[in-house]
Write a protein that holds these residues in place. Structure first.
Motif, PDB file in Angstrom:
ATOM      1  N   THR A   1       0.848  -1.204   0.000  1.00 57.06           N
ATOM      2  CA  THR A   1       0.000   0.000   0.000  1.00 57.06           C
ATOM      3  C   THR A   1       0.882   1.253   0.000  1.00 57.06           C
ATOM      4  N   GLY A   2       0.324   2.334  -0.513  1.00 52.11           N
ATOM      5  CA  GLY A   2       1.072   3.603  -0.566  1.00 52.11           C
ATOM      6  C   GLY A   2       2.334   3.451  -1.393  1.00 52.11           C
ATOM      7  N   ALA A   3       2.171   2.832  -2.587  1.00 55.08           N
ATOM      8  CA  ALA A   3       3.344   2.429  -3.374  1.00 55.08           C
ATOM      9  C   ALA A   3       3.782   3.476  -4.395  1.00 55.08           C
TER      10      ALA A   3
ATOM     11  N   ARG B   1      -3.184   5.842  -3.702  1.00 58.73           N
ATOM     12  CA  ARG B   1      -4.426   6.485  -3.260  1.00 58.73           C
ATOM     13  C   ARG B   1      -5.096   7.284  -4.371  1.00 58.73           C
ATOM     14  N   ASN B   2      -4.281   8.072  -5.095  1.00 59.23           N
ATOM     15  CA  ASN B   2      -4.852   9.001  -6.075  1.00 59.23           C
ATOM     16  C   ASN B   2      -4.466   8.636  -7.497  1.00 59.23           C
ATOM     17  N   ALA B   3      -5.455   8.570  -8.360  1.00 66.71           N
ATOM     18  CA  ALA B   3      -5.195   8.218  -9.768  1.00 66.71           C
ATOM     19  C   ALA B   3      -4.303   9.255 -10.437  1.00 66.71           C
TER      20      ALA B   3
ATOM     21  N   GLN C   1      -5.985   1.272  -7.508  1.00 66.21           N
ATOM     22  CA  GLN C   1      -6.267   2.427  -6.646  1.00 66.21           C
ATOM     23  C   GLN C   1      -6.909   1.946  -5.346  1.00 66.21           C
ATOM     24  N   VAL C   2      -6.221   2.177  -4.240  1.00 65.14           N
ATOM     25  CA  VAL C   2      -6.772   1.813  -2.932  1.00 65.14           C
ATOM     26  C   VAL C   2      -6.462   2.930  -1.936  1.00 65.14           C
ATOM     27  N   ASP C   3      -7.498   3.643  -1.551  1.00 61.78           N
ATOM     28  CA  ASP C   3      -7.384   4.512  -0.382  1.00 61.78           C
ATOM     29  C   ASP C   3      -7.621   3.586   0.805  1.00 61.78           C
ATOM     30  N   VAL C   4      -6.617   3.412   1.654  1.00 59.85           N
ATOM     31  CA  VAL C   4      -6.741   2.403   2.713  1.00 59.85           C
ATOM     32  C   VAL C   4      -7.860   2.738   3.706  1.00 59.85           C
TER      33      VAL C   4
ATOM     34  N   ASN D   1       2.199  -0.158   4.141  1.00 54.31           N
ATOM     35  CA  ASN D   1       3.183   0.927   4.186  1.00 54.31           C
ATOM     36  C   ASN D   1       2.530   2.300   4.284  1.00 54.31           C
ATOM     37  N   ALA D   2       1.327   2.440   3.711  1.00 55.16           N
ATOM     38  CA  ALA D   2       0.656   3.751   3.662  1.00 55.16           C
ATOM     39  C   ALA D   2       0.590   4.369   5.054  1.00 55.16           C
ATOM     40  N   GLY D   3       0.938   5.639   5.129  1.00 58.79           N
ATOM     41  CA  GLY D   3       0.871   6.315   6.413  1.00 58.79           C
ATOM     42  C   GLY D   3       0.928   7.819   6.224  1.00 58.79           C
ATOM     43  N   ILE D   4       0.474   8.537   7.236  1.00 60.81           N
ATOM     44  CA  ILE D   4       0.569  10.005   7.213  1.00 60.81           C
ATOM     45  C   ILE D   4       1.157  10.476   8.541  1.00 60.81           C
TER      46      ILE D   4
ATOM     47  N   ILE E   1       3.706  -4.603   8.877  1.00 57.39           N
ATOM     48  CA  ILE E   1       3.082  -3.296   9.100  1.00 57.39           C
ATOM     49  C   ILE E   1       4.201  -2.293   9.372  1.00 57.39           C
ATOM     50  N   ILE E   2       4.288  -1.276   8.503  1.00 57.07           N
ATOM     51  CA  ILE E   2       5.330  -0.273   8.709  1.00 57.07           C
ATOM     52  C   ILE E   2       4.862   0.671   9.814  1.00 57.07           C
ATOM     53  N   SER E   3       5.529   0.537  10.944  1.00 59.50           N
ATOM     54  CA  SER E   3       5.219   1.352  12.112  1.00 59.50           C
ATOM     55  C   SER E   3       6.265   2.464  12.209  1.00 59.50           C
TER      56      SER E   3
ATOM     57  N   SER F   1      -0.691   7.044  17.094  1.00 62.40           N
ATOM     58  CA  SER F   1      -1.218   6.196  16.007  1.00 62.40           C
ATOM     59  C   SER F   1      -0.304   4.995  15.766  1.00 62.40           C
ATOM     60  N   LYS F   2       0.996   5.193  15.932  1.00 62.82           N
ATOM     61  CA  LYS F   2       1.933   4.085  15.713  1.00 62.82           C
ATOM     62  C   LYS F   2       1.995   3.173  16.944  1.00 62.82           C
ATOM     63  N   THR F   3       1.866   3.750  18.147  1.00 59.67           N
ATOM     64  CA  THR F   3       1.801   2.913  19.354  1.00 59.67           C
ATOM     65  C   THR F   3       0.588   1.979  19.235  1.00 59.67           C
TER      66      THR F   3
ATOM     67  N   PRO G   1      11.256   1.616   9.655  1.00 60.10           N
ATOM     68  CA  PRO G   1      12.093   1.717   8.448  1.00 60.10           C
ATOM     69  C   PRO G   1      13.358   2.551   8.619  1.00 60.10           C
ATOM     70  N   GLY G   2      13.598   3.087   9.816  1.00 58.74           N
ATOM     71  CA  GLY G   2      14.674   4.070  10.003  1.00 58.74           C
ATOM     72  C   GLY G   2      14.119   5.466   9.767  1.00 58.74           C
ATOM     73  N   TRP G   3      14.973   6.469   9.972  1.00 58.99           N
ATOM     74  CA  TRP G   3      14.585   7.847   9.623  1.00 58.99           C
ATOM     75  C   TRP G   3      15.037   8.039   8.181  1.00 58.99           C
ATOM     76  N   VAL G   4      14.053   8.113   7.272  1.00 59.00           N
ATOM     77  CA  VAL G   4      14.322   7.925   5.851  1.00 59.00           C
ATOM     78  C   VAL G   4      14.046   9.203   5.052  1.00 59.00           C
ATOM     79  N   GLN G   5      14.910   9.468   4.080  1.00 62.31           N
ATOM     80  CA  GLN G   5      14.767  10.654   3.214  1.00 62.31           C
ATOM     81  C   GLN G   5      13.609  10.472   2.230  1.00 62.31           C
ATOM     82  N   THR G   6      12.419  10.835   2.694  1.00 65.35           N
ATOM     83  CA  THR G   6      11.220  10.818   1.856  1.00 65.35           C
ATOM     84  C   THR G   6      10.503  12.148   2.108  1.00 65.35           C
ATOM     85  N   ASP G   7       9.331  12.314   1.481  1.00 68.40           N
ATOM     86  CA  ASP G   7       8.548  13.522   1.764  1.00 68.40           C
ATOM     87  C   ASP G   7       8.255  13.605   3.268  1.00 68.40           C
ATOM     88  N   MET G   8       7.967  12.441   3.868  1.00 66.47           N
ATOM     89  CA  MET G   8       7.665  12.446   5.299  1.00 66.47           C
ATOM     90  C   MET G   8       8.919  12.670   6.137  1.00 66.47           C
ATOM     91  N   GLY G   9       9.972  11.946   5.845  1.00 63.69           N
ATOM     92  CA  GLY G   9      11.195  12.004   6.652  1.00 63.69           C
ATOM     93  C   GLY G   9      11.974  13.297   6.468  1.00 63.69           C
ATOM     94  N   GLY G  10      11.826  13.928   5.297  1.00 59.84           N
ATOM     95  CA  GLY G  10      12.540  15.180   5.018  1.00 59.84           C
ATOM     96  C   GLY G  10      13.968  14.924   4.555  1.00 59.84           C
TER      97      GLY G  10
HETATM   98  N1  LIG Z   1      10.243   8.498   6.353  1.00 64.78           N
HETATM   99  C1  LIG Z   1      10.513   8.187   7.625  1.00 64.78           C
HETATM  100  O1  LIG Z   1      11.507   8.664   8.201  1.00 64.78           O
HETATM  101  C2  LIG Z   1       9.638   7.220   8.376  1.00 64.78           C
HETATM  102  C3  LIG Z   1      10.040   6.877   9.678  1.00 64.78           C
HETATM  103  C4  LIG Z   1       9.250   5.966  10.401  1.00 64.78           C
HETATM  104  C5  LIG Z   1       8.129   5.420   9.803  1.00 64.78           C
HETATM  105  N2  LIG Z   1       7.756   5.791   8.537  1.00 64.78           N
HETATM  106  C6  LIG Z   1       6.549   5.156   7.994  1.00 64.78           C
HETATM  107  O2  LIG Z   1       6.847   4.591   6.727  1.00 64.78           O
HETATM  108  C7  LIG Z   1       5.677   4.575   5.903  1.00 64.78           C
HETATM  109  C8  LIG Z   1       5.990   5.220   4.550  1.00 64.78           C
HETATM  110  O3  LIG Z   1       6.458   6.529   4.799  1.00 64.78           O
HETATM  111  P1  LIG Z   1       7.198   7.443   3.720  1.00 64.78           P
HETATM  112  O4  LIG Z   1       8.331   8.076   4.433  1.00 64.78           O
HETATM  113  O5  LIG Z   1       7.424   6.691   2.467  1.00 64.78           O
HETATM  114  O6  LIG Z   1       6.073   8.562   3.537  1.00 64.78           O
HETATM  115  P2  LIG Z   1       5.617   9.424   2.265  1.00 64.78           P
HETATM  116  O7  LIG Z   1       6.763   9.637   1.367  1.00 64.78           O
HETATM  117  O8  LIG Z   1       4.899  10.584   2.846  1.00 64.78           O
HETATM  118  O9  LIG Z   1       4.581   8.435   1.542  1.00 64.78           O
HETATM  119  C9  LIG Z   1       3.411   8.043   2.207  1.00 64.78           C
HETATM  120  C10 LIG Z   1       2.649   7.107   1.303  1.00 64.78           C
HETATM  121  O10 LIG Z   1       1.435   6.711   1.995  1.00 64.78           O
HETATM  122  C11 LIG Z   1       0.352   6.963   1.097  1.00 64.78           C
HETATM  123  N3  LIG Z   1      -0.916   7.210   1.793  1.00 64.78           N
HETATM  124  C12 LIG Z   1      -1.207   8.149   2.712  1.00 64.78           C
HETATM  125  N4  LIG Z   1      -2.500   8.066   3.065  1.00 64.78           N
HETATM  126  C13 LIG Z   1      -3.036   7.054   2.334  1.00 64.78           C
HETATM  127  C14 LIG Z   1      -4.322   6.490   2.224  1.00 64.78           C
HETATM  128  N5  LIG Z   1      -5.375   6.948   2.940  1.00 64.78           N
HETATM  129  N6  LIG Z   1      -4.512   5.456   1.378  1.00 64.78           N
HETATM  130  C15 LIG Z   1      -3.489   4.975   0.639  1.00 64.78           C
HETATM  131  N7  LIG Z   1      -2.251   5.485   0.668  1.00 64.78           N
HETATM  132  C16 LIG Z   1      -2.028   6.514   1.518  1.00 64.78           C
HETATM  133  C17 LIG Z   1       0.783   8.172   0.298  1.00 64.78           C
HETATM  134  O11 LIG Z   1      -0.043   8.311  -0.835  1.00 64.78           O
HETATM  135  P3  LIG Z   1      -0.280   9.792  -1.535  1.00 64.78           P
HETATM  136  O12 LIG Z   1       0.896  10.012  -2.434  1.00 64.78           O
HETATM  137  O13 LIG Z   1      -1.578   9.638  -2.249  1.00 64.78           O
HETATM  138  O14 LIG Z   1      -0.347  10.795  -0.420  1.00 64.78           O
HETATM  139  C18 LIG Z   1       2.213   7.775  -0.009  1.00 64.78           C
HETATM  140  O15 LIG Z   1       2.239   6.820  -1.045  1.00 64.78           O
HETATM  141  C19 LIG Z   1       4.596   5.323   6.691  1.00 64.78           C
HETATM  142  O16 LIG Z   1       3.761   4.387   7.332  1.00 64.78           O
HETATM  143  C20 LIG Z   1       5.398   6.106   7.719  1.00 64.78           C
HETATM  144  O17 LIG Z   1       4.652   6.394   8.883  1.00 64.78           O
HETATM  145  C21 LIG Z   1       8.485   6.672   7.817  1.00 64.78           C
END
Ligand SMILES: NC(=O)c1ccc[n+]([C@@H]2O[C@H](COP(=O)([O-])OP(=O)(O)OC[C@H]3O[C@@H](n4cnc5c(N)ncnc54)[C@H](OP(=O)(O)O)[C@@H]3O)[C@@H](O)[C@H]2O)c1
Length: 227
Positions: free
Chosen positions: A7-9, A33-35, A53-56, A80-83, A130-132, A152-154, A179-188
């Protein structure tokens, strides 16, 4: 051939997981999530890749997913999907509606996905990963704040534990992974590791997972994390 659903691929860790398993020769169902936001997935153009397409958070999407699978077995599901929600989650900034949205995606949806796919996983005696996040660890919390994301993760860690017990008779392994602290949109951009490093670690942990490890909280380097 082995079958995986992620999920969230469409970006971040989920996209890199998709690339990894395609390269390893798996049949991959990559959900987004989004087409209008799945260009990176489309660009992979691989015959082993199915995109859906799956909005979880949508029960209708989960029903469509079950229809799409048509009873097929799955060896691995990665939730994997998370916010994260707002960057500032200090005391005094929290509002109910935002917190509920974060719980919906990070806590409730992984359980709903598990309910929807348990039969598919049971068929192949598969694994649910489950990616926590380490920030969900109560033991590790020395910084405070982060109320909405942390909780939410606890909570999803507790979901993971119950699932591991409930699904053990069906030979399904269930783990919570950091997954570690990872360079993504979420991790920065200042995060400590790249998606490639994170996914190399996560996939290694999953590949070597034993039944005795089901129900555990595991770092991407294989070390256990205290709840
Ligand atoms: N990056 C880190 O440092 C870090 C550390 C610890 C844990 N994590 C966990 O790792 C996982 C992936 O994180 P990431 O860093 O890859 O984050 P990301 O770059 O922000 O990507 C998040 C992904 O989740 C999807 N998503 C969000 N809400 C969704 C929904 N309702 N239905 C389906 N998909 C949804 C997003 O889809 P859209 O593109 O449509 O928004 C995107 O594909 C998350 O569970 C996060 O909590 C990340």
């Amino acid at each position: 051939m082995q079958h995986i659903l992620i999920t969230g691929a469409n970006r971040g860790i989920g996209l890199q997981l998709t690339k990894h398993y395609l390269q390893a020769g798996w049949q991959v169902i990559a959900t987004y999530r989004n087409a209008y936001d799945n260009d990176a997935l489309q660009a992979l153009e691989c015959p082993q890749l199915a995109m859906l397409q799956v909005d979880v958070g949508s029960d209708e999407d989960l029903r469509n997913l079950a229809t799409h699978l048509h009873g097929r077995g799955l060896d691995l599901v990665i939730n994997n999907a998370g916010i994260y929600g707002p960057r500032d989650q200090t005391l005094g900034t929290i509002d109910r509606q935002t917190w509920r949205q974060i719980l919906e995606v990070n806590t409730i949806s992984p359980l709903m996905l598990a309910q929807a796919l348990a039969d598919n996983l049971a068929q192949n005696q598969g694994t649910l990963a489950i990616i926590s996040s380490r920030v969900g660890s109560i033991d590790d919390n020395s910084g405070g704040a982060g109320y909405m994301y942390r909780s939410s993760k606890t909570a999803v860690n507790q979901v993971t534990k119950s699932l591991s017990i409930d699904l053990a008779p069906r030979h399904i392994k269930v783990v919570a992974l950091h997954p570690g602290w990872v360079q993504t949109d979420m991790g920065g951009p200042n995060a400590l590791i790249t998606v490639t490093e994170s996914v190399a670690g996560l996939t290694n942990v999953i590949a070597n997972l034993t039944s005795a490890q089901s129900g555990q909280f595991i770092n991407y380097d294989g070390d256990g994390i205290n709840w």
